[in-house]
Design a protein around this motif. Structure first.
Motif, mmCIF file in Angstrom:
data_model
loop_
_atom_site.group_PDB
_atom_site.id
_atom_site.type_symbol
_atom_site.label_atom_id
_atom_site.label_comp_id
_atom_site.label_asym_id
_atom_site.label_seq_id
_atom_site.Cartn_x
_atom_site.Cartn_y
_atom_site.Cartn_z
ATOM 1 N N ARG A 83 2.608 17.435 15.002
ATOM 2 C CA ARG A 83 3.719 16.431 14.844
ATOM 3 C C ARG A 83 3.218 15.257 15.574
ATOM 4 N N GLY A 84 3.656 14.114 15.037
ATOM 5 C CA GLY A 84 3.231 13.069 15.613
ATOM 6 C C GLY A 84 2.034 12.141 14.864
ATOM 7 N N THR A 85 0.990 13.076 14.403
ATOM 8 C CA THR A 85 -0.083 12.641 13.470
ATOM 9 C C THR A 85 0.296 11.702 12.492
ATOM 10 N N LYS A 86 -0.606 10.573 12.581
ATOM 11 C CA LYS A 86 -0.237 9.730 11.284
ATOM 12 C C LYS A 86 -1.620 9.482 10.665
ATOM 13 N N ASN A 87 -1.741 9.429 9.476
ATOM 14 C CA ASN A 87 -2.971 8.921 8.589
ATOM 15 C C ASN A 87 -2.581 7.813 7.660
ATOM 16 N N THR A 88 -3.493 7.001 7.175
ATOM 17 C CA THR A 88 -3.231 5.990 6.779
ATOM 18 C C THR A 88 -4.346 5.662 5.424
ATOM 19 N N ILE A 89 -3.706 5.184 4.342
ATOM 20 C CA ILE A 89 -4.599 4.583 3.334
ATOM 21 C C ILE A 89 -4.633 3.074 3.251
ATOM 22 N N ARG A 90 -5.539 2.428 3.881
ATOM 23 C CA ARG A 90 -5.561 0.795 3.809
ATOM 24 C C ARG A 90 -5.886 0.231 2.632
ATOM 25 N N VAL A 91 -4.949 -0.489 1.898
ATOM 26 C CA VAL A 91 -5.261 -1.272 0.550
ATOM 27 C C VAL A 91 -5.543 -2.786 0.812
ATOM 28 N N ARG A 92 -6.544 -3.132 0.555
ATOM 29 C CA ARG A 92 -6.917 -4.470 0.477
ATOM 30 C C ARG A 92 -6.776 -5.058 -0.971
ATOM 31 N N GLY A 93 -5.589 -5.023 -1.582
ATOM 32 C CA GLY A 93 -5.269 -5.311 -2.916
ATOM 33 C C GLY A 93 -3.720 -5.118 -3.094
ATOM 34 N N THR A 94 -3.450 -5.245 -4.277
ATOM 35 C CA THR A 94 -2.142 -5.139 -4.490
ATOM 36 C C THR A 94 -1.579 -3.781 -4.555
ATOM 37 N N VAL A 95 -0.319 -3.752 -4.349
ATOM 38 C CA VAL A 95 0.461 -2.192 -4.526
ATOM 39 C C VAL A 95 1.796 -2.523 -5.066
ATOM 40 N N SER A 96 2.058 -2.059 -6.259
ATOM 41 C CA SER A 96 3.121 -2.763 -6.937
ATOM 42 C C SER A 96 4.452 -1.988 -6.518
ATOM 43 N N ASN A 97 5.612 -2.559 -6.607
ATOM 44 C CA ASN A 97 6.777 -1.837 -5.995
ATOM 45 C C ASN A 97 7.119 -0.597 -6.699
ATOM 46 N N ALA A 98 6.676 -0.415 -7.898
ATOM 47 C CA ALA A 98 6.706 0.928 -8.537
ATOM 48 C C ALA A 98 5.930 2.039 -7.910
ATOM 49 N N SER A 99 4.691 1.633 -7.361
ATOM 50 C CA SER A 99 4.030 2.319 -6.521
ATOM 51 C C SER A 99 4.315 2.778 -5.258
#
Length: 277
Positions: A162-178
């Motif tokens: 509990r409290g663990t956080k993982n990330t995908i860092r996107v250096r591009g666009t991410v649409s609202n739908a995504s």
């Protein structure tokens, strides 16, 4: 010695047995817009690096139920498509490509690969089914390009307290739908402690978009293991909000209680029955 080359623009190679040296030793391997499909229902290793043909955006597509292990260290094809089974990168593998994961396929990225930012784009899932990423908890996945999320599963090895956080860092666009699909349709398929759940959020960090998974407390989670049945007498009030995770060949029956499933994952052979009170 002579010079060996592989040139593909629409061809297919099919494995008929497991092979640790399935595709390798070409001095060069170039792919056209119609690409190369490698199909295997067996476990094979592809120790070959690929590049685009002149003027083309090359495509490498991996299909079949087996595990396709990639160990080429200098691939630069424009598009890598995982469309079946498992695609596993070795620690030294490098594919400077946009990655598409579809048709229920899973892609395993070790920490040494995820953190270097080799991916030029990422697409997870579509109308054909989920796309799954298998990642290492504590390692940030860096995507140097646009990212599309439709139906995604995420699995982590390592610590998921509990409290663990993982990330995908996107250096591009991410649409609202995504963004909406990430927060509402994405499922964590790794086991968690009782009373814990995964929270999927999106935020910005300067010009980057961060797709985050945090392990949080949530008592309104029902987990049904594979090949089991759970009939909930439902100690939940009318209109309660639940999350469900239902394994293969399992059944969850919410027993006549009026609830809302806020998010959930069920394998195709699972059953989820909701009967309003």
């Amino acid at each position: 010695g002579g010079h060996s080359s592989l040139q593909a623009n629409g061809g297919r190679i099919v494995a008929t047995e497991g092979n640790g040296y399935f595709l390798r030793y070409f001095d060069e391997a170039t792919l056209g817009a119609k690409g190369l499909t490698v199909e295997s229902d067996y476990d094979v290793t592809i120790d070959q690096s690929f590049a685009d043909q002149d003027g083309a955006s090359g495509v490498l597509t991996l299909t079949g139920a087996g595990t396709k292990k990639l160990s080429g260290t200098a691939s630069s094809e424009s598009l890598l498509v995982a469309a079946g089974g498992t695609v596993e990168f070795t620690a030294s593998a490098r594919h400077a490509s946009a990655l598409v994961v579809t048709n229920g396929a899973a892609v395993t990225l070790p920490a040494e690969v995820a953190a270097v930012g080799m991916l030029k784009g990422l697409s997870l899932g579509d109308s054909t089914g989920f796309g799954q990423l298998n990642l290492v908890s504590g390692t940030e996945l860096v995507v140097n390009g646009d990212t599309e999320i439709a139906l995604a599963k995420i699995a982590y090895t390592g610590e998921l307290a509990r409290g663990t956080k993982n990330t995908i860092r996107v250096r591009g666009t991410v649409s609202n739908a995504s963004r909406n699909a990430w927060t509402s349709n994405t499922m964590l398929v790794s086991p968690l402690a009782e009373g814990d759940a995964a929270s999927f959020t999106v935020r910005t960090d300067n010009s980057d978009t961060l797709l985050e998974v945090e392990i949080v407390e949530n008592d309104n989670v029902i987990r049904v293991e594979e090949d089991t049945m759970v009939e909930e007498p439902a100690p939940y009030g009318a209109g309660a909000t639940l999350s469900t995770i239902v394994g293969a060949n399992a059944t969850l029956d919410l027993n006549g209680h009026d609830v809302t499933i806020s998010s959930g994952y069920a394998t195709p052979t699972a059953q989820v029955t909701i009967t309003n009170s």
